[in-house]
Motif scaffolding. Structure first.
Motif, PDB file in Angstrom:
ATOM      1  N   VAL A 291      -0.744   6.545  11.510  1.00 47.76           N
ATOM      2  CA  VAL A 291       0.397   5.783  12.024  1.00 47.76           C
ATOM      3  C   VAL A 291       0.521   4.384  11.421  1.00 47.76           C
ATOM      4  CG1 VAL A 291       0.601   7.024  14.213  1.00 47.76           C
ATOM      5  CG2 VAL A 291      -1.000   5.114  14.040  1.00 47.76           C
ATOM      6  N   HIS A 292      -0.431   3.982  10.556  1.00 50.16           N
ATOM      7  CA  HIS A 292      -0.355   2.638   9.985  1.00 50.16           C
ATOM      8  C   HIS A 292      -1.142   2.599   8.683  1.00 50.16           C
ATOM      9  CE1 HIS A 292      -0.056  -1.647   9.638  1.00 50.16           C
ATOM     10  NE2 HIS A 292       0.450  -1.790  10.849  1.00 50.16           N
ATOM     11  N   THR A 293      -0.471   2.212   7.597  1.00 48.31           N
ATOM     12  CA  THR A 293      -1.131   2.235   6.281  1.00 48.31           C
ATOM     13  C   THR A 293      -2.133   1.110   6.099  1.00 48.31           C
ATOM     14  OG1 THR A 293       0.695   0.963   5.326  1.00 48.31           O
ATOM     15  CG2 THR A 293       0.799   3.355   5.119  1.00 48.31           C
ATOM     16  N   LEU A 294      -2.186   0.152   7.028  1.00 48.84           N
ATOM     17  CA  LEU A 294      -3.093  -0.973   6.865  1.00 48.84           C
ATOM     18  C   LEU A 294      -4.455  -0.727   7.502  1.00 48.84           C
ATOM     19  CD1 LEU A 294      -2.938  -3.636   5.413  1.00 48.84           C
ATOM     20  CD2 LEU A 294      -2.063  -4.704   7.498  1.00 48.84           C
ATOM     21  N   ALA A 295      -4.630   0.406   8.164  1.00 48.87           N
ATOM     22  CA  ALA A 295      -5.898   0.707   8.820  1.00 48.87           C
ATOM     23  C   ALA A 295      -6.623   1.832   8.094  1.00 48.87           C
ATOM     24  CB  ALA A 295      -5.667   1.100  10.277  1.00 48.87           C
TER      25      ALA A 295
ATOM     26  N   ILE B  96       0.834  -1.203   0.000  1.00 48.57           N
ATOM     27  CA  ILE B  96       0.000   0.000   0.000  1.00 48.57           C
ATOM     28  C   ILE B  96       0.866   1.249   0.000  1.00 48.57           C
ATOM     29  CG2 ILE B  96      -1.636   1.323   1.413  1.00 48.57           C
ATOM     30  CD1 ILE B  96      -2.757  -1.454   2.344  1.00 48.57           C
ATOM     31  N   ASP B  97       1.837   1.272   0.883  1.00 48.02           N
ATOM     32  CA  ASP B  97       2.713   2.451   0.993  1.00 48.02           C
ATOM     33  C   ASP B  97       3.495   2.678  -0.298  1.00 48.02           C
ATOM     34  OD1 ASP B  97       3.866   4.586   2.640  1.00 48.02           O
ATOM     35  OD2 ASP B  97       5.717   3.416   2.538  1.00 48.02           O
ATOM     36  N   HIS B  98       4.016   1.604  -0.866  1.00 51.36           N
ATOM     37  CA  HIS B  98       4.852   1.742  -2.064  1.00 51.36           C
ATOM     38  C   HIS B  98       4.035   1.881  -3.345  1.00 51.36           C
ATOM     39  CE1 HIS B  98       7.888   0.586   0.834  1.00 51.36           C
ATOM     40  NE2 HIS B  98       8.800   0.968  -0.036  1.00 51.36           N
ATOM     41  N   ALA B  99       2.724   1.759  -3.234  1.00 49.19           N
ATOM     42  CA  ALA B  99       1.858   2.089  -4.367  1.00 49.19           C
ATOM     43  C   ALA B  99       1.413   3.550  -4.298  1.00 49.19           C
ATOM     44  CB  ALA B  99       0.640   1.163  -4.388  1.00 49.19           C
ATOM     45  N   GLY B 100       1.912   4.280  -3.305  1.00 46.23           N
ATOM     46  CA  GLY B 100       1.639   5.714  -3.214  1.00 46.23           C
ATOM     47  C   GLY B 100       0.584   6.115  -2.199  1.00 46.23           C
ATOM     48  N   PHE B 101       0.112   5.165  -1.400  1.00 47.36           N
ATOM     49  CA  PHE B 101      -0.904   5.470  -0.389  1.00 47.36           C
ATOM     50  C   PHE B 101      -0.227   5.501   0.984  1.00 47.36           C
ATOM     51  CE2 PHE B 101      -2.823   3.081  -3.876  1.00 47.36           C
ATOM     52  CZ  PHE B 101      -3.831   3.946  -4.286  1.00 47.36           C
ATOM     53  N   HIS B 102       0.190   6.673   1.372  1.00 47.44           N
ATOM     54  CA  HIS B 102       0.978   6.816   2.590  1.00 47.44           C
ATOM     55  C   HIS B 102       0.076   7.072   3.794  1.00 47.44           C
ATOM     56  CE1 HIS B 102       4.221   6.822  -0.233  1.00 47.44           C
ATOM     57  NE2 HIS B 102       3.907   8.017  -0.740  1.00 47.44           N
ATOM     58  N   LYS B 103       0.680   7.044   4.975  1.00 41.26           N
ATOM     59  CA  LYS B 103      -0.065   7.291   6.213  1.00 41.26           C
ATOM     60  C   LYS B 103      -0.845   8.599   6.104  1.00 41.26           C
ATOM     61  CE  LYS B 103       3.512   4.936   8.902  1.00 41.26           C
ATOM     62  NZ  LYS B 103       4.632   5.102   9.851  1.00 41.26           N
ATOM     63  N   GLY B 104      -2.113   8.560   6.487  1.00 48.30           N
ATOM     64  CA  GLY B 104      -2.949   9.752   6.428  1.00 48.30           C
ATOM     65  C   GLY B 104      -3.580  10.012   5.078  1.00 48.30           C
ATOM     66  N   PHE B 105      -3.326   9.145   4.078  1.00 50.14           N
ATOM     67  CA  PHE B 105      -3.868   9.370   2.737  1.00 50.14           C
ATOM     68  C   PHE B 105      -5.392   9.404   2.774  1.00 50.14           C
ATOM     69  CE2 PHE B 105      -5.796   7.698  -1.097  1.00 50.14           C
ATOM     70  CZ  PHE B 105      -5.233   8.496  -2.083  1.00 50.14           C
TER      71      PHE B 105
ATOM     72  N   ALA C  23      -9.892   2.305  -4.098  1.00 47.01           N
ATOM     73  CA  ALA C  23      -8.777   3.057  -4.677  1.00 47.01           C
ATOM     74  C   ALA C  23      -7.450   2.385  -4.336  1.00 47.01           C
ATOM     75  CB  ALA C  23      -8.803   4.496  -4.165  1.00 47.01           C
ATOM     76  N   ILE C  24      -7.327   1.896  -3.119  1.00 46.12           N
ATOM     77  CA  ILE C  24      -6.096   1.226  -2.698  1.00 46.12           C
ATOM     78  C   ILE C  24      -5.946  -0.102  -3.421  1.00 46.12           C
ATOM     79  CG2 ILE C  24      -4.997   0.086  -0.727  1.00 46.12           C
ATOM     80  CD1 ILE C  24      -6.238   2.365   1.002  1.00 46.12           C
ATOM     81  N   GLN C  25      -7.030  -0.876  -3.511  1.00 44.06           N
ATOM     82  CA  GLN C  25      -6.967  -2.143  -4.248  1.00 44.06           C
ATOM     83  C   GLN C  25      -6.513  -1.919  -5.689  1.00 44.06           C
ATOM     84  OE1 GLN C  25     -11.065  -3.437  -3.486  1.00 44.06           O
ATOM     85  NE2 GLN C  25     -10.283  -5.313  -2.548  1.00 44.06           N
ATOM     86  N   GLU C  26      -7.122  -0.932  -6.348  1.00 40.70           N
ATOM     87  CA  GLU C  26      -6.784  -0.667  -7.747  1.00 40.70           C
ATOM     88  C   GLU C  26      -5.345  -0.188  -7.896  1.00 40.70           C
ATOM     89  OE1 GLU C  26      -9.785   2.093  -8.879  1.00 40.70           O
ATOM     90  OE2 GLU C  26     -11.409   0.598  -8.792  1.00 40.70           O
TER      91      GLU C  26
END
Length: 415
Positions: free
Chosen positions: A368-372, A346-355, A390-393
């Motif tokens: 504090v966590h990209t998985l939540a 998720i993070d390396h696809a461009g969806f960072h913490k707080g996105f 959006a994250i899945q895609e």
């Protein structure tokens, strides 16, 4: 007979009883206070062909904002018992059985076991939910999984209309799954036509088998780092538990304890354990994160499971992508598989913490966590679904891996 709140009285919405605070109005809400009442409530809904949702702590659930026209059953039974001796007999067997009804808060059980000097679940401290839900999901963290310490699970079989005692070997435990969970799905995230959002087997009680002792071995590298020791070190149970809670708090992966002060959740935790959680969160609120600490906890926990992929797919990932052995699977027998990190993808696809999808959006990734995926205040199911899709895609487009949601999602399609 179970306590019933009918459609003609005030009923909760799923938003009132889930950790993410999202979901529509419930048709009939039932809180059985004994084993017979729980079975009767489930059987009554099934006999009338009504949609049924047996809910635990509401921590692994994202429900549509539309009205739920069926029955929601929440086991109101609490408590922990030890059929064996709490203290090991001199020179005797160091193992001990611990039993709890399905409705018992999971962390209340862990707290009890640590206080009693029972080893095997301390690494699972702070995981939201109930004892019943723990075995459906096969919860795990910091080198432990509940499936490794399960002795047996008593269930109500909705298909055969009987109670049954399932041994650990019957339950097909795997990474975040079990036989119980698999009865809800035709395929990953594809609901079964008959048993969804409640499994064929409704958990009545769980018996664990733990070890007597005052100290536990720290097997997790991450947890050992938090404790300032090397992996394999043996430390007092209480110290391990407090470290796990601190690490989870730093990731926003503890629930908001203030939810248990509301009308619909007020009887769902042991008072002393709730007081401890409230005190701890006050310390966090007055720390660097301030009031945003609670917003990060308004989630379903980890929203996507870590993908288990073939060696070939793993080799195609960037060199620094996490890779862990994941046993065997796939269509062919004995095919070695690899587990990678959903949070890393998720993070390396461009969806960072707080996105978030837009400025001021009510749904956003945790700070504090990209998985939540979190409810920042007033989010609806559509807001969270749009963010999840959006994250899945994005991950699919970047890495060719489709993320599977971990929560149960009645009324929502996130295949």
């Amino acid at each position: 007979m179970p306590d019933v709140v009918s459609v003609n009285a005030v009923t909760p919405a799923f938003a009132d009883i889930t950790t993410v605070g999202v979901g529509g109005r419930i048709g009939v809400f039932v809180q059985p206070r004994d084993r017979v009442g729980l079975i009767e409530a489930v059987e009554d809904a099934d006999s009338r062909g009504l949609p049924l949702c047996v809910i635990g702590g509401g921590s692994n659930l994202l429900v549509s904002d539309g009205d739920f026209p069926g029955v929601v059953v929440r086991d109101a039974r609490q408590g922990v018992s030890v059929p064996d001796e709490v203290a090991p007999p001199e020179g005797g067997e160091p193992m001990v059985h611990v039993n709890a009804p399905a409705g018992t808060n999971w962390d209340d059980l862990v707290s009890y076991c640590v206080r009693m000097g029972l080893i095997g679940v301390e690494g699972l401290s702070g995981i939201p939910g109930t004892v019943g839900a723990s075995v459906v999901q096969n919860i795990g963290a910091y080198g432990q999984e509940v499936g490794r310490v399960v002795d047996s699970v008593e269930v109500w079989d909705r298909q055969d209309k009987v109670t049954a005692c399932l041994r650990a070997s019957d339950l097909g435990f795997g990474y975040r799954t079990s036989l119980l969970k698999r009865t809800m799905y035709q395929a990953p995230a594809v609901p079964d036509d008959r048993f969804f959002p409640t499994p064929r087997y409704v958990v009545l009680s769980v018996t664990l088998v733990l070890r007597h002792g005052s100290a536990a071995r720290v097997g997790s590298v991450q947890l050992a780092g938090a404790l300032g020791v090397v992996p394999g070190s043996v430390l007092p149970l209480g110290r391990v538990r407090q470290a796990v809670l601190a690490v989870r708090a730093g990731k926003g992966m503890l629930e908001d304890p203030y939810r248990y002060l509301t009308d619909w959740m007020g009887s769902c935790r042991r008072a002393a354990d709730l007081e401890e959680a409230l005190t701890a969160v006050q310390d966090d609120i007055h720390g660097p994160g301030g009031g945003r600490v609670l917003l990060d906890r308004h989630s379903c926990g980890s929203f996507f499971t870590n993908p288990v992929i073939s060696r070939e797919a793993a080799a195609a990932l960037p060199e620094d992508a996490p890779r862990y052995p994941a046993g065997e699977g796939g269509r062919a027998a004995h095919v070695p598989m690899v587990k990678t990190s959903a949070a890393w993808l998720i993070d390396h696809a461009g969806f960072h913490k707080g996105f978030a999808l837009g400025r001021g959006s009510a749904a956003a990734l945790s700070d504090v966590h990209t998985l939540a995926l979190t409810n920042r205040g007033g989010a609806g199911s559509d807001d969270l679904v749009a963010l999840a899709r959006a994250i899945q895609e994005g991950v699919d487009r970047t890495f060719g891996i489709h993320l599977i949601p971990e929560p149960v999602t009645p009324g929502i399609n996130l295949v």
